[in-house]
Design a protein around this motif. Sequence first.
Motif, PDB file in Angstrom:
ATOM      1  N   TRP A 177     -15.734   7.855   4.459  1.00  0.00           N
ATOM      2  CA  TRP A 177     -15.643   6.712   3.543  1.00  0.00           C
ATOM      3  C   TRP A 177     -15.664   7.170   2.086  1.00  0.00           C
ATOM      4  CZ3 TRP A 177     -13.516   2.607   5.076  1.00  0.00           C
ATOM      5  CH2 TRP A 177     -13.719   2.100   6.352  1.00  0.00           C
ATOM      6  N   GLU A 178     -16.479   8.193   1.783  1.00  0.00           N
ATOM      7  CA  GLU A 178     -16.528   8.723   0.419  1.00  0.00           C
ATOM      8  C   GLU A 178     -15.172   9.294   0.010  1.00  0.00           C
ATOM      9  OE1 GLU A 178     -19.852  11.250  -0.802  1.00  0.00           O
ATOM     10  OE2 GLU A 178     -20.919  10.544   0.967  1.00  0.00           O
ATOM     11  N   LEU A 179     -14.507   9.961   0.936  1.00  0.00           N
ATOM     12  CA  LEU A 179     -13.206  10.552   0.646  1.00  0.00           C
ATOM     13  C   LEU A 179     -12.142   9.472   0.456  1.00  0.00           C
ATOM     14  CD1 LEU A 179     -12.139  13.363   0.175  1.00  0.00           C
ATOM     15  CD2 LEU A 179     -11.609  13.520   2.604  1.00  0.00           C
ATOM     16  N   VAL A 180     -12.181   8.436   1.291  1.00  0.00           N
ATOM     17  CA  VAL A 180     -11.255   7.306   1.123  1.00  0.00           C
ATOM     18  C   VAL A 180     -11.426   6.702  -0.270  1.00  0.00           C
ATOM     19  CG1 VAL A 180     -10.818   4.908   1.847  1.00  0.00           C
ATOM     20  CG2 VAL A 180     -10.967   6.716   3.562  1.00  0.00           C
ATOM     21  N   ALA A 181     -12.674   6.475  -0.661  1.00  0.00           N
ATOM     22  CA  ALA A 181     -12.944   5.887  -1.978  1.00  0.00           C
ATOM     23  C   ALA A 181     -12.445   6.805  -3.097  1.00  0.00           C
ATOM     24  CB  ALA A 181     -14.437   5.614  -2.136  1.00  0.00           C
ATOM     25  N   ALA A 182     -12.645   8.106  -2.948  1.00  0.00           N
ATOM     26  CA  ALA A 182     -12.212   9.060  -3.981  1.00  0.00           C
ATOM     27  C   ALA A 182     -10.691   9.083  -4.122  1.00  0.00           C
ATOM     28  CB  ALA A 182     -12.736  10.455  -3.657  1.00  0.00           C
ATOM     29  N   ILE A 183      -9.992   9.076  -3.011  1.00  0.00           N
ATOM     30  CA  ILE A 183      -8.522   9.092  -3.059  1.00  0.00           C
ATOM     31  C   ILE A 183      -8.002   7.798  -3.671  1.00  0.00           C
ATOM     32  CG2 ILE A 183      -6.406   9.165  -1.676  1.00  0.00           C
ATOM     33  CD1 ILE A 183      -8.020  10.972   0.323  1.00  0.00           C
ATOM     34  N   ASN A 184      -8.548   6.667  -3.250  1.00  0.00           N
ATOM     35  CA  ASN A 184      -8.099   5.383  -3.801  1.00  0.00           C
ATOM     36  C   ASN A 184      -8.433   5.261  -5.292  1.00  0.00           C
ATOM     37  OD1 ASN A 184      -6.790   4.389  -1.519  1.00  0.00           O
ATOM     38  ND2 ASN A 184      -8.698   3.632  -0.648  1.00  0.00           N
ATOM     39  N   ARG A 185      -9.576   5.794  -5.696  1.00  0.00           N
ATOM     40  CA  ARG A 185      -9.946   5.807  -7.116  1.00  0.00           C
ATOM     41  C   ARG A 185      -8.940   6.661  -7.900  1.00  0.00           C
ATOM     42  NH1 ARG A 185     -14.405   8.370  -6.683  1.00  0.00           N
ATOM     43  NH2 ARG A 185     -15.504   6.610  -5.803  1.00  0.00           N
ATOM     44  N   PHE A 186      -8.553   7.808  -7.341  1.00  0.00           N
ATOM     45  CA  PHE A 186      -7.560   8.674  -7.974  1.00  0.00           C
ATOM     46  C   PHE A 186      -6.244   7.925  -8.176  1.00  0.00           C
ATOM     47  CE2 PHE A 186      -3.841  11.337  -6.914  1.00  0.00           C
ATOM     48  CZ  PHE A 186      -3.763  12.098  -8.074  1.00  0.00           C
ATOM     49  N   PHE A 187      -5.773   7.234  -7.135  1.00  0.00           N
ATOM     50  CA  PHE A 187      -4.528   6.470  -7.251  1.00  0.00           C
ATOM     51  C   PHE A 187      -4.637   5.409  -8.353  1.00  0.00           C
ATOM     52  CE2 PHE A 187      -3.394   7.344  -2.551  1.00  0.00           C
ATOM     53  CZ  PHE A 187      -2.615   8.429  -2.902  1.00  0.00           C
ATOM     54  N   GLU A 188      -5.772   4.729  -8.408  1.00  0.00           N
ATOM     55  CA  GLU A 188      -5.967   3.673  -9.396  1.00  0.00           C
ATOM     56  C   GLU A 188      -5.989   4.240 -10.824  1.00  0.00           C
ATOM     57  OE1 GLU A 188      -9.465   0.526 -10.541  1.00  0.00           O
ATOM     58  OE2 GLU A 188      -9.136   0.944  -8.411  1.00  0.00           O
ATOM     59  N   ILE A 189      -6.757   5.294 -11.036  1.00  0.00           N
ATOM     60  CA  ILE A 189      -6.871   5.893 -12.364  1.00  0.00           C
ATOM     61  C   ILE A 189      -5.527   6.455 -12.838  1.00  0.00           C
ATOM     62  CG2 ILE A 189      -7.884   7.856 -13.630  1.00  0.00           C
ATOM     63  CD1 ILE A 189     -10.455   7.339 -11.937  1.00  0.00           C
ATOM     64  N   GLU A 190      -4.823   7.116 -11.936  1.00  0.00           N
ATOM     65  CA  GLU A 190      -3.553   7.755 -12.294  1.00  0.00           C
ATOM     66  C   GLU A 190      -2.362   6.787 -12.225  1.00  0.00           C
ATOM     67  OE1 GLU A 190      -3.244  10.852 -13.509  1.00  0.00           O
ATOM     68  OE2 GLU A 190      -5.437  10.997 -13.407  1.00  0.00           O
ATOM     69  N   GLU A 191      -2.651   5.551 -11.808  1.00  0.00           N
ATOM     70  CA  GLU A 191      -1.608   4.526 -11.658  1.00  0.00           C
ATOM     71  C   GLU A 191      -0.474   5.004 -10.757  1.00  0.00           C
ATOM     72  OE1 GLU A 191      -0.520   3.234 -15.596  1.00  0.00           O
ATOM     73  OE2 GLU A 191      -2.498   2.369 -15.944  1.00  0.00           O
ATOM     74  N   ILE A 192      -0.880   5.517  -9.605  1.00  0.00           N
ATOM     75  CA  ILE A 192       0.050   5.996  -8.578  1.00  0.00           C
ATOM     76  C   ILE A 192       0.002   5.021  -7.416  1.00  0.00           C
ATOM     77  CG2 ILE A 192       0.490   7.841  -6.906  1.00  0.00           C
ATOM     78  CD1 ILE A 192      -0.783   9.772  -8.950  1.00  0.00           C
ATOM     79  N   ARG A 193       1.170   4.660  -6.915  1.00  0.00           N
ATOM     80  CA  ARG A 193       1.204   3.792  -5.732  1.00  0.00           C
ATOM     81  C   ARG A 193       0.757   4.607  -4.525  1.00  0.00           C
ATOM     82  NH1 ARG A 193       6.911   1.883  -5.138  1.00  0.00           N
ATOM     83  NH2 ARG A 193       6.095   1.064  -3.206  1.00  0.00           N
ATOM     84  N   GLY A 194      -0.257   4.110  -3.857  1.00  0.00           N
ATOM     85  CA  GLY A 194      -0.763   4.790  -2.672  1.00  0.00           C
ATOM     86  C   GLY A 194      -2.048   4.146  -2.208  1.00  0.00           C
ATOM     87  N   VAL A 195      -2.362   4.378  -0.952  1.00  0.00           N
ATOM     88  CA  VAL A 195      -3.593   3.847  -0.379  1.00  0.00           C
ATOM     89  C   VAL A 195      -4.080   4.797   0.717  1.00  0.00           C
ATOM     90  CG1 VAL A 195      -2.389   2.397   1.317  1.00  0.00           C
ATOM     91  CG2 VAL A 195      -4.713   1.822   0.634  1.00  0.00           C
ATOM     92  N   ALA A 196      -5.387   5.045   0.696  1.00  0.00           N
ATOM     93  CA  ALA A 196      -6.029   5.845   1.737  1.00  0.00           C
ATOM     94  C   ALA A 196      -6.852   4.901   2.591  1.00  0.00           C
ATOM     95  CB  ALA A 196      -6.929   6.905   1.111  1.00  0.00           C
ATOM     96  N   TYR A 197      -6.882   5.160   3.883  1.00  0.00           N
ATOM     97  CA  TYR A 197      -7.684   4.321   4.767  1.00  0.00           C
ATOM     98  C   TYR A 197      -8.172   5.135   5.953  1.00  0.00           C
ATOM     99  CZ  TYR A 197      -3.011   3.838   6.861  1.00  0.00           C
ATOM    100  OH  TYR A 197      -1.764   4.092   7.379  1.00  0.00           O
ATOM    101  N   ARG A 198      -9.295   4.703   6.473  1.00  0.00           N
ATOM    102  CA  ARG A 198      -9.927   5.366   7.610  1.00  0.00           C
ATOM    103  C   ARG A 198      -9.481   4.671   8.883  1.00  0.00           C
ATOM    104  NH1 ARG A 198     -15.065   4.732  10.234  1.00  0.00           N
ATOM    105  NH2 ARG A 198     -15.702   6.708  11.139  1.00  0.00           N
ATOM    106  N   LEU A 199      -9.102   5.467   9.857  1.00  0.00           N
ATOM    107  CA  LEU A 199      -8.710   4.895  11.139  1.00  0.00           C
ATOM    108  C   LEU A 199      -9.949   4.515  11.925  1.00  0.00           C
ATOM    109  CD1 LEU A 199      -5.795   7.288  12.135  1.00  0.00           C
ATOM    110  CD2 LEU A 199      -5.656   4.979  11.221  1.00  0.00           C
TER     111      LEU A 199
END
Length: 160
Positions: free
Chosen positions: A6-28
Motif C-alpha cells: 500500500w505504501e508503494l501504491v501511494a508513492a507511485i500515485n503521488r509521483f504521478f500527481e506531482i509530476e502531472e503524469i497520466r497513470g495509476v498504480a493499484y494493488r491486486l
Amino acid sequence: MPDFEWELVAAINRFFEIEEIRGVAYRLKQSRYTPQVVDLLVDSPRPGYYLAVECKSIDARKAKTLYYSQHFSLAGGVHQIERVDRFIEASGRRGVLAVELRQGPGKPKGAHLIPWKTVIDGFRSQSPGIPVERIEAIPPLGRKNGTYRIEAGDLERLEI
C-alpha cells in the motif's frame, strides 16, 4: 507485507500527481483460493510507466539473501518467478521487484526497485537468490515523513 504494498501504491500515485503524469498504480486483491500474478499493477500511456511490480519485505538483520526458494512461492509446480515472468512477457509490462529491507524497531527501513531482468537472470543462472548486499547497492527510494517518495530517476534506473 500488505503495508509495504500500500505504501508503494501511494508513492507511485503521488509521483504521478506531482509530476502531472497520466497513470495509476493499484494493488491486486488477494484471495486464498485465487492465484495473484503480481502484487501491483501500474497503468500509464507512457510505456516506461506500464509496470508489473512484485513486492517482498524482509528482515535484513536476519536474512542476508532474498532466496528464490524461501521468499517466493511454488504453486501447481510452477515457481512464482516463472509465473510473474510469463505475465510480464504476455502483458508487455516492464517488470519490477520491489524489496523492502526492514532493519528492526527504531531503525529506518528502505525500499529498492530491482529490474525484473536482474531477477530472472539470477533465477535462471541457478543462483540461490539476491544477496542483501547487492540489493543495498541499488539506491533506495526516498522517505519523507515516514512515507516512500518516488522520483523519475528511480523508475529510469529500471531500464537497465
